[in-house]
Structure formats: C-alpha cells, structure tokens
Write an enzyme that holds these catalytic residues in place. Structure first.
Site, PDB file in Angstrom:
ATOM      1  CE  LYS A 116       5.729   4.221  10.698  1.00 13.01           C
ATOM      2  NZ  LYS A 116       5.288   4.983   9.516  1.00 13.01           N
ATOM      3  N   GLY A 165       8.445  -2.794   8.711  1.00 13.09           N
ATOM      4  CA  GLY A 165       8.816  -4.139   9.114  1.00 13.09           C
ATOM      5  C   GLY A 165      10.001  -4.226  10.067  1.00 13.09           C
ATOM      6  CE1 TYR A 202       2.437 -11.824  11.576  1.00 13.39           C
ATOM      7  CE2 TYR A 202       1.753 -14.115  11.739  1.00 13.39           C
ATOM      8  CZ  TYR A 202       2.461 -13.115  11.090  1.00 13.39           C
ATOM      9  OH  TYR A 202       3.185 -13.418   9.973  1.00 13.39           O
ATOM     10  CD  GLU A 288       4.071   1.167   8.391  1.00 18.28           C
ATOM     11  OE1 GLU A 288       5.053   1.686   7.866  1.00 18.28           O
ATOM     12  OE2 GLU A 288       4.160   0.323   9.298  1.00 18.28           O
ATOM     13  CG  ASN A 290       4.240   4.618   3.530  1.00 14.72           C
ATOM     14  OD1 ASN A 290       4.817   4.402   4.592  1.00 14.72           O
ATOM     15  ND2 ASN A 290       3.748   3.653   2.784  1.00 14.72           N
ATOM     16  NE  ARG A 292       7.905   6.224   0.599  1.00 20.98           N
ATOM     17  CZ  ARG A 292       7.661   5.369   1.595  1.00 20.98           C
ATOM     18  NH1 ARG A 292       7.666   5.799   2.852  1.00 20.98           N
ATOM     19  NH2 ARG A 292       7.399   4.108   1.350  1.00 20.98           N
TER      20      ARG A 292
END
Ligand code: MV4
Length: 453
Positions: A116, A165, A202, A288, A290, A292
C-alpha cells in the site's frame, strides 16, 4: 481464445465465471474442497477436480493442487475470482511458469499494488491526489512523532503491507499516537510479517468511491465510472451502488482521469479498481488499488452494459478491449445488497446450515448472483456471502423501490440471513437520500435489530 478455463474459486463468483466462459464458447473446470461436493459450480462446470479438505488453506489456497488440476484437465487458463489467490503475486507467477494464462494482471502489478505504501508512491508519481501523509514508511517513533505533528491530529497509522482496513489505527493526539504507533506496528508484524507503517491525515467522514478500470495488452486503458461503497461494516462492504449519489459529471471526469492515468502508468492489464476517499467538499484522494474482479462488479455491468468477466478473459487472451474509451452511456441506477448467512442481531455471527426454503425475488431489473438452492448446506468454512441481489432502475428512486420489494420477497429459510437488516438499511432516510459515509452503520446501531430471547 482459450479452450478451457479452470476456475480457482467457489460460490457465486465461480458460477459467474463459468457463465462468462460458456458465452465465449470456452470449456470450464471447477475445483472444489471436500465441503463443496454438492456445490453448483461443480455441477455447472464441464470438468471438476477435488483439491483437498474443507479448510481453504488445504484446498482453495493450495497452489500445487490447483496447478495439478489444471494440468490433468488440460486447462490453458486460470481465473482466480476474488479472495483466495486472486491477489497472490506468487500464484500468478507459478501459473505463468506452468504455461497457463493467468486471467488477471502481471505478478509485478499485483505485487506493486499489494504494497500500500508503494501504491501510494506510484499514485503520487502519476500526480494522482493522495491523502496528505508521509512519503513512505516511517522508521521509528522519533521519525513518526514530528511527522504526525506536521500533519495535525487526527492521524491514521496504516500498515504498508495491509489493506482492507487491517492494521489501521487512528490517533487523536500525541499521547494516543505513541501508544497506537507501537500497537499498529505490532499488529502489522503479526498480520503481514512486516512492521512497516506510514501515516496519513485522518479524514473524518469520507465516502468510499471507486473507479472500475480495464486495461489491455495493447496499451489501452478505459474506466467504467464509479461505484459508491460507503455502507460498510468493519471494512466489509454491504451495499454498493452506481452511479454514486455524491457524483457530479465534473468529479467523475476528474476521478476517472486520475484512475486511468495511474493504470496507464503501470501498463495495467486486466480489470482493476482504484479506491478513493471522497470528502464532503468534493476533494478526493487515492486510497488503494484492487487488482481483481470485485464482488460488486455487477452494479457496473448493470449501468454500463459491459460484461466485465468476459472482458477479463478476452484481455488475458491478448485481445484488444471491446469497450470504447468514450463511447458508452451510463444507463440508470444499480444497487447491490450482499446477502450473508449471518445474524445481524448477534454481531453478524455466521449462520451456516441447510437451506430448507428458497424463493428468489424477480421482476424487471432484478439480478441474483448466487450459488444457493433449496436443500443446499452453507458450509461453516468460508466467507458467509450467499447471494448478491442487484437491481437496476431508470433512476435511483426506481432502483430503491425495486430493491425494497426484492428484499422483502426474498425468502430463505433454515438459516439466518442479513436480508431483514439490509431491508432496514435501504429504508433508512439517510440511505434513501444518498447521504451516507463510511461510518453510517457505526452511528445507526438500532438497524442491527434485537437478538431473539
Ligand atoms: C482512511 C480513512 C480516513 N482517513 N484513511 C479503510 C480501509 C482502508 N483501505 C483504508 N480505510 C480508511 N482509510 C484516511 N487517511 C478511513 C478509512 C476507513 C474506511 C474507508 C473506506 C470505507 C470504509 C471505511 C471504514 C473505516 C475507515
């Protein structure tokens, strides 16, 4: 084109891939664990091979067994689905080394995006907005504390090898930071075998909006707009929709362009998703990628008309994308509810067992991706997703009405499911208004329902 595809997965996604292969005139091989003998994917496939005992580590994660199954049956490609080995770079490498096509991106792309901190660095290099934070992992508390102070509290500590997460900690002040930094590193080491962590500012109430992309071996990358996945519980998505209620045409163009830019830069091949956090002020940040096909891909299929799994297979076979870069229209609105064999009132405790009654919903604009049937026994060994209910309508209000009706007419007996909970969520005024963020369910505890005495 491939002659025979081995599907290295189970459940609804295995069926989804088998159906796509059928349409393309490709034969299929199912692999299954001893717990999945009675599964529909075994019955639907042309060939099937038992690859081991029920626990996933002894079957669906057993690379040697899957390669052996492909070799025995003469499969020339492997589709990994999602979960299990889908984002395992070593698996993709071994598949290729065995002269079998991997239906997905290259091992290097899987590896780069699996890290990441590396993904964040690549995004920054491509000038894709990233959340303000440290440029890479921070070595120790001496380096981390001043960095946290510069960012301003609250800050989030994330595991470089994490994602989804896991290994995340929020610190609201300096005191908390020292404690949470040590905890986060320990957790990262235990969970991922690496204690590398990085820091970000955050964001308090972001939406989770992701862009679907496709890239081929001929250098084309397109995006198929966004999905909004803001309704989550403990990093598990529960409801997804497209388009996002928070989207504007300008924002879509900017986010889509950012996703295409990053994917193009790494020469991405296959289907992928760029996850973004979207703030109320419409600023968005790459989170991020993915590498897939995702659980929620049907909402994109329903609103674009493109079959993402068939595209994945064509891409892996070296064919150029059939999706035009600009030439498709978003049509209407789609919503997906993930139905799990779980008891929402008991902290979503899994509820495996035998389904005695199964009455699926139907009607215009209703799609059900599932592997269950009356008499099927949901095994206790795997993810408790048993069905994805997807509805499409001309507008969000029509899709919502269809989802409401479909959930209330969906009858599964013998096990406890999350259907009643999902029905309450979609009727909630905030969800109806499209006004949710990633902490919606944390606030709305009453939606969980009462445990029965
Ligand atoms: C964040 C965040 C707020 N600020 N990063 C959760 C999963 C992982 N991919 C990153 N996640 C988050 N990262 C910053 N700087 C909030 C979350 C987050 C979240 C993100 C998307 C969907 C649901 C979520 C639930 C809790 C936290």
């Amino acid at each position: 084109m491939f002659k025979k595809v081995l599907v290295a997965n189970r459940g609804e996604i295995a069926l989804r891939v088998i159906r796509a292969c059928r349409e393309l005139g490709i034969a299929t091989v199912a692999v299954y664990s001893e717990a999945d003998r009675e599964s529909l994917h075994v019955r639907f496939a042309d060939d099937d091979v038992c690859i081991g005992p029920a626990p996933a580590r002894d079957s669906y994660l057993k690379i040697s067994q899957i390669i052996a199954a492909a070799e025995i049956t003469g499969a020339d490609a492997i589709h990994p689905g999602y979960g299990f080995l889908a984002e395992n770079a070593e698996f993709a490498e071994i598949v290729r080394a065995s002269n079998i096509a991997f239906i997905g991106p290259t091992p290097a792309q899987i590896r780069a995006m699996g890290d990441k901190a590396e993904a964040r660095r690549l995004a920054a290099e491509a000038e894709v907005p990233i959340i303000p934070g440290t440029p890479g992992p921070v070595a120790d508390i001496e380096e981390a504390l001043p960095a946290a102070q510069r960012l301003g509290y609250p800050v989030i500590i994330k595991a470089a090898a994490g994602g989804g997460g896991k290994g995340m900690r929020v610190a609201n002040d300096e005191d908390e930071f020292a404690r949470h930094f040590a905890l986060a590193r320990g957790e990262a080491l235990a969970a991922f075998g690496s204690d590398a962590v990085y820091l970000e500012k955050y964001l308090e109430k972001p939406r989770h909006v992701e862009i679907q992309i496709l890239g081929d071996e001929h250098g084309h990358v397109v995006h198929l707009c966004e999905r909004d996945c803001s309704v989550q519980r403990r990093h598990q998505k529960l409801i997804e929709e497209a388009p996002s209620p928070a989207m504007t045409p300008e924002l879509r163009a900017a986010m889509g362009a950012a996703a295409v830019k990053l994917a193009s830069r790494i020469g991405y091949v296959g289907a992928g998703t760029m996850e973004f956090l979207l703030n109320g002020d419409r600023s968005f940040y790459f989170m991020e990628m993915n590498t897939r096909i995702q659980v929620e891909h049907p909402v994109t299929e329903m609103t674009t008309g493109w079959d993402l799994v068939k595209e994945q297979i064509r891409i892996a076979a070296g064919e150029p994308l059939t999706v035009p870069a600009q030439g498709f229209q978003l049509r209407g609105h789609a919503i997906e509810c993930r139905v799990n064999a779980e008891d929402a009132s008991r902290n979503f405790q899994p509820s495996p067992g035998t389904i005695t009654v199964f009455h699926p919903p139907g009607g215009p604009g209703v799609r059900l991706d599932t592997h269950i049937y009356a008499g099927y026994t949901v095994p206790p060994y795997y993810d408790s997703l048993i069905a994805k209910l997807i509805v499409h309508g001309n507008c969000r209000a029509e899709a919502l009405a269809r989802m409401h009706q479909a959930l209330d007419g969906f009858i599964i007996e013998g096990i406890t499911t999350t259907i009643p909970f999902l029905s309450r969520v979609i009727q909630h005024p905030a969800f109806q208004a499209g006004d949710v963020d990633t902490r919606f369910l944390e606030r709305e505890r009453h939606l969980l329902g009462e445990a029965e005495a």
